[in-house]
Write a protein that holds these residues in place. Sequence first.
Motif, mmCIF file in Angstrom:
data_model
loop_
_atom_site.group_PDB
_atom_site.id
_atom_site.type_symbol
_atom_site.label_atom_id
_atom_site.label_comp_id
_atom_site.label_asym_id
_atom_site.label_seq_id
_atom_site.Cartn_x
_atom_site.Cartn_y
_atom_site.Cartn_z
ATOM 1 N N LYS A 51 -38.145 -15.595 -45.362
ATOM 2 C CA LYS A 51 -36.926 -15.132 -46.022
ATOM 3 C C LYS A 51 -36.680 -13.709 -45.557
ATOM 4 C CE LYS A 51 -34.651 -15.024 -50.461
ATOM 5 N NZ LYS A 51 -34.220 -13.818 -51.019
ATOM 6 N N VAL A 52 -35.542 -13.511 -44.939
ATOM 7 C CA VAL A 52 -35.150 -12.189 -44.456
ATOM 8 C C VAL A 52 -33.892 -11.804 -45.213
ATOM 9 C CG1 VAL A 52 -34.586 -10.783 -42.456
ATOM 10 C CG2 VAL A 52 -36.013 -12.819 -42.170
ATOM 11 N N GLY A 53 -34.002 -10.827 -46.083
ATOM 12 C CA GLY A 53 -32.861 -10.481 -46.925
ATOM 13 C C GLY A 53 -32.424 -11.719 -47.689
ATOM 14 N N PRO A 54 -31.143 -12.061 -47.645
ATOM 15 C CA PRO A 54 -30.665 -13.235 -48.379
ATOM 16 C C PRO A 54 -30.838 -14.551 -47.607
ATOM 17 C CG PRO A 54 -28.824 -12.123 -47.362
ATOM 18 C CD PRO A 54 -30.044 -11.288 -47.064
ATOM 19 N N VAL A 55 -31.335 -14.484 -46.382
ATOM 20 C CA VAL A 55 -31.424 -15.673 -45.532
ATOM 21 C C VAL A 55 -32.848 -16.223 -45.538
ATOM 22 C CG1 VAL A 55 -31.104 -16.579 -43.194
ATOM 23 C CG2 VAL A 55 -29.595 -14.771 -44.043
ATOM 24 N N ALA A 85 -29.572 -20.323 -39.620
ATOM 25 C CA ALA A 85 -30.011 -18.937 -39.788
ATOM 26 C C ALA A 85 -30.107 -18.213 -38.457
ATOM 27 C CB ALA A 85 -31.357 -18.887 -40.495
ATOM 28 N N GLY A 86 -30.295 -18.970 -37.381
ATOM 29 C CA GLY A 86 -30.386 -18.346 -36.075
ATOM 30 C C GLY A 86 -31.730 -18.562 -35.430
ATOM 31 N N PHE A 87 -32.130 -17.603 -34.616
ATOM 32 C CA PHE A 87 -33.392 -17.725 -33.905
ATOM 33 C C PHE A 87 -34.159 -16.419 -33.999
ATOM 34 C CE2 PHE A 87 -30.633 -15.853 -30.724
ATOM 35 C CZ PHE A 87 -31.449 -14.915 -30.114
ATOM 36 N N ALA A 88 -35.455 -16.523 -33.740
ATOM 37 C CA ALA A 88 -36.307 -15.344 -33.668
ATOM 38 C C ALA A 88 -37.269 -15.553 -32.515
ATOM 39 C CB ALA A 88 -37.068 -15.158 -34.978
ATOM 40 N N VAL A 114 -33.825 -11.152 -32.693
ATOM 41 C CA VAL A 114 -33.265 -12.199 -33.538
ATOM 42 C C VAL A 114 -31.801 -12.402 -33.165
ATOM 43 C CG1 VAL A 114 -34.829 -11.777 -35.478
ATOM 44 C CG2 VAL A 114 -32.620 -10.613 -35.388
ATOM 45 N N GLY A 115 -31.279 -13.587 -33.516
ATOM 46 C CA GLY A 115 -29.875 -13.878 -33.263
ATOM 47 C C GLY A 115 -29.327 -14.764 -34.365
ATOM 48 N N GLY A 116 -28.038 -15.001 -34.360
ATOM 49 C CA GLY A 116 -27.399 -15.821 -35.385
ATOM 50 C C GLY A 116 -27.179 -15.021 -36.656
ATOM 51 N N LYS A 117 -27.219 -15.715 -37.803
ATOM 52 C CA LYS A 117 -27.000 -15.044 -39.091
ATOM 53 C C LYS A 117 -27.995 -13.916 -39.313
ATOM 54 C CE LYS A 117 -24.838 -18.649 -41.851
ATOM 55 N NZ LYS A 117 -24.942 -19.495 -43.028
ATOM 56 N N LEU A 118 -29.222 -14.108 -38.818
ATOM 57 C CA LEU A 118 -30.236 -13.065 -38.995
ATOM 58 C C LEU A 118 -29.791 -11.755 -38.367
ATOM 59 C CD1 LEU A 118 -33.522 -15.045 -38.319
ATOM 60 C CD2 LEU A 118 -32.697 -14.183 -40.498
ATOM 61 N N ALA A 119 -29.196 -11.829 -37.194
ATOM 62 C CA ALA A 119 -28.768 -10.612 -36.498
ATOM 63 C C ALA A 119 -27.660 -9.898 -37.263
ATOM 64 C CB ALA A 119 -28.309 -10.959 -35.088
ATOM 65 N N GLN A 120 -26.897 -10.631 -38.065
ATOM 66 C CA GLN A 120 -25.808 -10.036 -38.826
ATOM 67 C C GLN A 120 -26.306 -9.173 -39.991
ATOM 68 O OE1 GLN A 120 -23.380 -13.364 -39.960
ATOM 69 N NE2 GLN A 120 -22.832 -13.848 -37.846
ATOM 70 N N LEU A 121 -27.589 -9.292 -40.326
ATOM 71 C CA LEU A 121 -28.137 -8.515 -41.436
ATOM 72 C C LEU A 121 -28.242 -7.036 -41.103
ATOM 73 C CD1 LEU A 121 -30.978 -10.902 -42.630
ATOM 74 C CD2 LEU A 121 -28.765 -10.509 -43.720
ATOM 75 N N GLY A 122 -28.259 -6.714 -39.833
ATOM 76 C CA GLY A 122 -28.343 -5.315 -39.426
ATOM 77 C C GLY A 122 -29.734 -4.936 -38.974
ATOM 78 N N SER A 123 -29.775 -3.985 -38.079
ATOM 79 C CA SER A 123 -31.048 -3.611 -37.454
ATOM 80 C C SER A 123 -32.033 -2.990 -38.441
ATOM 81 C CB SER A 123 -30.805 -2.658 -36.292
ATOM 82 O OG SER A 123 -30.245 -1.447 -36.744
ATOM 83 N N ARG A 124 -31.549 -2.294 -39.457
ATOM 84 C CA ARG A 124 -32.469 -1.660 -40.409
ATOM 85 C C ARG A 124 -33.276 -2.709 -41.159
ATOM 86 N NH1 ARG A 124 -31.039 1.546 -45.690
ATOM 87 N NH2 ARG A 124 -29.598 -0.177 -45.718
ATOM 88 N N ILE A 125 -32.620 -3.768 -41.619
ATOM 89 C CA ILE A 125 -33.316 -4.837 -42.335
ATOM 90 C C ILE A 125 -34.242 -5.582 -41.385
ATOM 91 C CG2 ILE A 125 -33.020 -7.070 -43.497
ATOM 92 C CD1 ILE A 125 -30.487 -5.902 -44.783
ATOM 93 N N ILE A 126 -33.752 -5.921 -40.204
ATOM 94 C CA ILE A 126 -34.556 -6.672 -39.229
ATOM 95 C C ILE A 126 -35.763 -5.857 -38.782
ATOM 96 C CG2 ILE A 126 -34.548 -7.719 -36.934
ATOM 97 C CD1 ILE A 126 -33.032 -9.304 -39.122
#
Length: 171
Positions: A51-55, A85-88, A114-126
Amino acid sequence: MNLADARDIAAPRTAVWAAILDPEVLKACIPGCKELAGTVDEGFEAVVVQKVGPVKATFKGQVDVSDIVEGQSLTLTGQGKGGPAGFAKGAAKVSFADTAEGGTLLTYDVEAKVGGKLAQLGSRIIDGFTKKLADQFFERFQDGLEDPTDADDVEEDEEKPKKGWIGRMLG
């Protein structure tokens, strides 16, 4: 995202090397790992839930061990797809050296993408999440080699090294 760190593990390099190549140890150390099957030579198929943030996603992918220099270094590479959710994907270059105290200095350099929805979370969260995952993996690995998991396994003789769960598992 890049991350480099080191850990001083109170276990001989031969034990640390054997542990990092053991699929059961890898499974136990990878946060969220539900399945891991395969071999070092052919690679591992993995199922990891994170689980990364809300994803929240179930990643199915591959873990490979490459660039092996017996007892000295290797690279762990993983990639997985988490559906919508994307890829990692990422790699950890890991090196092993003896310490003066008879332990092992394990150093690692991690790169993750990361890519997809995960990448949309922003670099700080990732970036924070990637650091947390790497820290959890290597902390579990270190604890498994060093710490006894229950009082019955604690040796009263200080001359004998104490074995963590990885040490007991490997023999």
